[in-house]
Write a protein that holds these residues in place. Structure first.
Motif: not given
Length: 291
Positions: A190-198, A212-220, A222-233
């Protein structure tokens, strides 16, 4: 009563006539529900006529109220637009932010409106949390976001389809769509631009269980680029706008539509003190198909 006081009463009534709901009217005007009710009641007292009837869910116009809306509405909107243009013409540019996850298509549509408008506008890209904070601080006029807000004037102008990103080697990657639970062995990014409820809502959409657990993706970038990077790593799943996925080569990840489908609302939000124009004008432009 002074003309300015009468103006405030008419604005409250005409906004209520559009929204048909005291709470939404209060949010749009940036005042309390009690203030809206008092202003409409004061206008009714001055006219000696009942303008609205209220139920637990909706406000309806009386015959006199509908007549006042039809007669006074166009004049008030014209005056509001004139004042707004004068205000902008004497030194303050209109400022608009577009969420960084919306991409170039929406920026082009806003740019088209700016050209047609012909008045000074400052257009910039902002992360949604930054744009919301600036609106609330009265440092930004309008923002186009993938979020629905309760404390700011806002209107949904469209919906953007989404896809779920999953690693290409995951068994779910061969499916035609992703259902809740199909990728429960994956973390959700999930993106760090969102609130916990999001964040919890995103996990619920992908897994069916918001706890269920999640990992917060920092913006790289753009939001999309950050999510892609964390999805891969992190070998994680992520929910992204379909057009972002289609416009970028995402090696190692597969995009699957959700079942049931889900689309993010594209919302135009305004700072509380902004006049009805240009908020209504930009919203109308963005709602038109093919713009």
């Amino acid at each position: 009563m002074s003309p300015l006081s009468s103006w405030g009463l008419m604005v409250a009534f005409l906004t209520l006539a559009e929204e048909r709901h005291v709470g939404r009217t209060a949010v749009r005007l940036g005042v309390s529900r009690q203030t809206v009710s008092r202003r409409v009641a004061r206008l009714e007292e001055l006219l000696g006529e009942s303008l609205v009837t209220r139920s637990t869910r909706r406000v309806e116009l009386t015959e006199v109220g509908a007549l006042l809306r039809d007669e006074a509405g166009p004049a008030l909107r014209a005056m509001d637009e004139a004042l707004q243009r004068i205000r902008l013409g004497v030194g303050r540019r209109l400022s608009i932010a577009i969420s960084t996850d919306l991409g170039h298509r929406w920026e082009a549509r806003v740019q088209d409106w700016i050209v047609r408008r012909g008045t000074p506008v400052l257009l910039e890209q902002r992360a949604p949390d930054d744009a919301i904070a600036l609106l609330r601080a009265d440092k930004l006029d309008l923002a186009l976001l993938t979020a629905e807000l309760q404390d700011l004037p806002c209107v949904t102008v469209a919906h953007e389809p989404t896809v779920a990103l999953v690693p290409a080697e995951h068994p779910a990657a061969t499916q035609r769509c992703l259902r809740p639970g199909d990728a429960r062995d994956l973390l959700v990014a999930v993106t760090d631009a969102g609130a916990p409820a999001h964040h919890r809502a995103t996990v619920a959409l992908l897994h069916g269980d918001p706890d269920l657990p999640y990992v917060v993706a920092p913006r790289v970038g753009t939001i999309f680029a950050g999510l892609v990077q964390v999805a891969r790593t992190h070998r994680a799943a992520a929910l992204v706008l379909r057009h972002n996925f289609e416009e970028v080569d995402v090696d190692g990840l597969v995009g699957l539509p959700l079942e049931p489908p889900y689309a993010f609302p594209v919302t135009l939000a305004a700072r509380p003190g902004l006049g009805r124009e240009p908020f209504d004008a930009l919203a109308e432009h963005l709602r038109r198909p093919g713009q």
